[in-house]
Motif scaffolding. Structure first.
Motif, mmCIF file in Angstrom:
data_model
loop_
_atom_site.group_PDB
_atom_site.id
_atom_site.type_symbol
_atom_site.label_atom_id
_atom_site.label_comp_id
_atom_site.label_asym_id
_atom_site.label_seq_id
_atom_site.Cartn_x
_atom_site.Cartn_y
_atom_site.Cartn_z
ATOM 1 N N LYS A 53 -6.362 3.786 -6.028
ATOM 2 C CA LYS A 53 -6.773 2.639 -6.386
ATOM 3 C C LYS A 53 -7.373 2.533 -7.918
ATOM 4 O O LYS A 53 -8.145 1.544 -8.054
ATOM 5 C CB LYS A 53 -8.306 2.469 -5.443
ATOM 6 N N SER A 85 -3.192 -5.459 -1.643
ATOM 7 C CA SER A 85 -3.270 -4.235 -0.860
ATOM 8 C C SER A 85 -2.950 -4.606 0.704
ATOM 9 O O SER A 85 -2.607 -3.594 1.308
ATOM 10 C CB SER A 85 -4.835 -3.639 -0.867
ATOM 11 N N LYS A 109 0.810 -1.362 0.000
ATOM 12 C CA LYS A 109 -0.065 0.067 -0.001
ATOM 13 C C LYS A 109 0.856 1.214 -0.105
ATOM 14 O O LYS A 109 0.948 2.166 -0.729
ATOM 15 C CB LYS A 109 -1.056 0.140 1.273
#
Length: 130
Positions: free
Chosen positions: A24, A59, A13
């Protein structure tokens, strides 16, 4: 000592998702298996639902710097292109080692190998080639 240990830890991330101009949003993904090998394979992924599924699995990946990487297993190279902003390459070596390249940054953390230190199911990538 504590500062040094903290500097050796990061996450997918932090290194990828937080660097995207439009968070995203990955518009295109290219995945290669065994680059430059006799059995090299490559697939292109543009379906937003498939990209989201794969990115969700990435993620939560936590990373720790390492210098002990086993290059003898199958290698996967994942290229991520955001709608606007940098292109990333994520190289998966052995079951739990990665290197991440940011096409827009020369920061030293993008020149290191990392060990995945939490649960990550690499089959999300491997199953793309079945």
């Amino acid at each position: 000592m504590i500062y040094s240990a903290f500097q050796n830890r990061t996450s997918f991330k932090e290194m990828v998702l937080d660097q995207l101009i439009e968070p995203k949003i990955i518009s295109h993904m290219s995945v290669r298996k065994n680059r430059f090998g006799p059995n090299e394979q490559e697939i292109q992924i543009t379906d937003p639902a498939e990209i989201e599924r794969i990115m969700n699995s990435f993620s939560e990946v936590k990373l720790r710097k390492t210098s002990n990487v086993d290059y003898r297993s199958e290698e996967y190279e994942v290229w991520l292109q955001g709608r606007n902003g940098p292109t990333f390459a994520v190289y998966f070596f052995s079951p739990d080692h990665v290197r991440i390249h940011n096409g827009s940054s020369n920061h030293k953390r993008y020149r290191k190998e990392y060990k995945i230190v939490n649960d990550f199911d690499r089959r999300v990538i491997e199953n793309l080639f079945k």
